[in-house]
Design a protein around this motif. Structure first.
Motif, PDB file in Angstrom:
ATOM      1  N   SER A   2      60.240 -14.447 -11.582  1.00  0.00           N
ATOM      2  CA  SER A   2      59.363 -15.527 -12.012  1.00  0.00           C
ATOM      3  C   SER A   2      59.846 -16.856 -11.454  1.00  0.00           C
ATOM      4  CB  SER A   2      59.327 -15.593 -13.542  1.00  0.00           C
ATOM      5  OG  SER A   2      60.562 -16.062 -14.041  1.00  0.00           O
ATOM      6  N   ASP A   3      58.886 -17.840 -11.410  1.00  0.00           N
ATOM      7  CA  ASP A   3      59.243 -19.162 -10.898  1.00  0.00           C
ATOM      8  C   ASP A   3      60.342 -19.796 -11.739  1.00  0.00           C
ATOM      9  OD1 ASP A   3      57.459 -18.912  -8.877  1.00  0.00           O
ATOM     10  OD2 ASP A   3      55.908 -20.189  -9.766  1.00  0.00           O
ATOM     11  N   THR A   4      60.261 -19.608 -13.075  1.00  0.00           N
ATOM     12  CA  THR A   4      61.272 -20.206 -13.955  1.00  0.00           C
ATOM     13  C   THR A   4      62.650 -19.636 -13.669  1.00  0.00           C
ATOM     14  OG1 THR A   4      59.620 -20.526 -15.686  1.00  0.00           O
ATOM     15  CG2 THR A   4      61.940 -20.597 -16.340  1.00  0.00           C
ATOM     16  N   LYS A   7      63.902 -20.864 -10.262  1.00  0.00           N
ATOM     17  CA  LYS A   7      64.374 -22.245 -10.337  1.00  0.00           C
ATOM     18  C   LYS A   7      65.736 -22.311 -11.015  1.00  0.00           C
ATOM     19  CE  LYS A   7      63.040 -26.907 -11.750  1.00  0.00           C
ATOM     20  NZ  LYS A   7      62.010 -27.755 -12.394  1.00  0.00           N
ATOM     21  N   LEU A   8      65.910 -21.562 -12.077  1.00  0.00           N
ATOM     22  CA  LEU A   8      67.193 -21.543 -12.780  1.00  0.00           C
ATOM     23  C   LEU A   8      68.288 -21.001 -11.861  1.00  0.00           C
ATOM     24  CD1 LEU A   8      68.796 -21.960 -15.403  1.00  0.00           C
ATOM     25  CD2 LEU A   8      68.126 -19.642 -16.085  1.00  0.00           C
ATOM     26  N   TRP A  65      63.246 -28.283  -4.999  1.00  0.00           N
ATOM     27  CA  TRP A  65      62.534 -27.164  -5.605  1.00  0.00           C
ATOM     28  C   TRP A  65      61.024 -27.351  -5.489  1.00  0.00           C
ATOM     29  CZ3 TRP A  65      62.479 -22.387  -7.201  1.00  0.00           C
ATOM     30  CH2 TRP A  65      61.428 -21.960  -8.025  1.00  0.00           C
ATOM     31  N   GLU A  69      58.186 -24.971  -3.825  1.00  0.00           N
ATOM     32  CA  GLU A  69      57.131 -24.418  -4.676  1.00  0.00           C
ATOM     33  C   GLU A  69      55.742 -24.701  -4.119  1.00  0.00           C
ATOM     34  OE1 GLU A  69      56.939 -25.968  -8.703  1.00  0.00           O
ATOM     35  OE2 GLU A  69      56.834 -23.910  -9.472  1.00  0.00           O
TER      36      GLU A  69
END
Length: 351
Positions: A2-4, A7-8, A65, A69
């Motif tokens: 997932s994008d989250t 990113k993390l 980021w 994206e």
């Protein structure tokens, strides 16, 4: 993923590089003070600067980021790092510290072994910039450079380099409907090829070119760029004061971390050469150090950089008016951006 989560993972990846850079600097400073103290006249960093520096870092990683994206470059580029080189050459970097310390202590700023040829280069280039062994004129130097720069910037050198990609793609839109030719992009002072590798990822169909004064760094760039898909960039050894290309040849020209290492007059000649080889309607993008005009609150860091590292032209660079230089050469609509410790000038050649 997932994008989250991606990113993390990216934030953790960058924090790890940052902590590594800080740990290396702390260790090397303690060793220096224990083994071979070097007296440095540096300005103390005011405590109020540190949260501003952290905010700049956070902003840099956030925009890095966001650009990935929104498709400016692939997300995979965020995690690109020459780990094999880093693991292989980190012990060499640590051993090389002793030579660097001794060179700094004795103020030997043009120190080259007999096997390194220096006569073919302009005098301003024959320097041990930031006390680097062999300057930019050996394979050893080329192999250590990317790791040394990442340590210097706490793991943010690549995110700062990537800030040229969005304005580069935006600047090329002018030619979208007017040119039937393949887009040609020149990176001046391409070094080890890191910037060209990023441009290839963002613009896989572009025809890429690079120049550098150092044959050793061009060999390293060839090694790096031959490992990635696509047309191999055309690399030439050349002085940026006299670029070996036709007038109006490139749709875009870039230069990353060059101008602070040039004397004032040379800066102007390089800008004029970049203007000459850029097509009307094309874009010229400079990425380099912050300056006093846009980051006065960072003056202690700039002064310390000038004092601690051998950067003989940086003090003048800090207050040089690059916008005026670009406009004097003929560029117009010059836009300025600042990300973390780097400044960006996006200039356009009139149609």
């Amino acid at each position: 993923m997932s994008d989250t989560l991606t990113k993390l993972t990216y934030q953790t990846f960058q924090q790890g590089k940052n902590y590594f850079g800080l740990a290396h600097k702390t260790l090397s400073t303690r060793l220096l003070n224990f083994i071979s103290p070097v007296e440095q006249q540096t300005k103390p960093i005011p405590t109020e600067v540190l949260p501003k520096l952290q905010q700049r870092l956070d902003n840099l990683l956030e925009i890095d980021w966001q650009d990935a994206e929104r498709g400016v470059y692939p997300t995979s580029l965020l995690f690109d790092n020459p780990w094999q080189d880093f693991f292989q050459y980190y012990p060499v970097v640590c051993l090389d510290l002793f030579q660097m310390w001794e060179r700094a202590k004795q103020k030997r700023y043009q120190d080259f072994p007999p096997n390194v040829e220096t006569s073919a280069y302009p005098s301003y280039y024959v320097q041990n910039f930031h006390h680097q062994t062999d300057g930019y004129l050996s394979d050893l130097s080329a192999n250590l450079y990317d790791l040394q720069v990442e340590i210097l910037f706490g793991g943010t050198a690549d995110p700062m380099r990537r800030r040229i990609l969005a304005p580069l793609k935006e600047g090329l839109k002018f030619f979208a409907d007017t040119s039937t030719q393949q887009v040609r992009i020149l990176d001046v002072a391409c070094g080890t090829g890191r910037t060209l590798k990023m441009i290839r990822a963002a613009l896989p169909q572009a025809s890429l070119f690079g120049t550098d004064l150092s044959p050793a760094y061009l060999r390293k760039a060839n090694e790096l760029l031959s490992q990635i898909p696509g047309e191999l960039p055309q690399l030439l050894q050349a002085n940026a004061e006299e670029l070996p290309y036709l007038d109006n040849y490139f749709h875009a020209v870039t230069s990353v971390f060059l101008f602070h290492e040039l004397p004032a007059g040379v800066r102007q000649r390089v800008i004029e050469q970049c203007y000459r080889v850029t097509k009307p309607g094309g874009v010229f993008i400079i990425c380099d150090s912050i300056q006093m005009s846009d980051s006065p609150e960072m003056e202690p860091l700039m002064e310390n950089f000038h004092e601690i590292y051998h950067e003989p032209y940086y003090k003048h660079y800090m207050t040089d008016d690059l916008v005026e230089r670009l406009e004097k050469a003929g560029f117009e609509n010059v836009k300025v951006q600042v990300h973390f410790m780097s400044k960006y000038l996006i200039a356009h050649k009139p149609v």
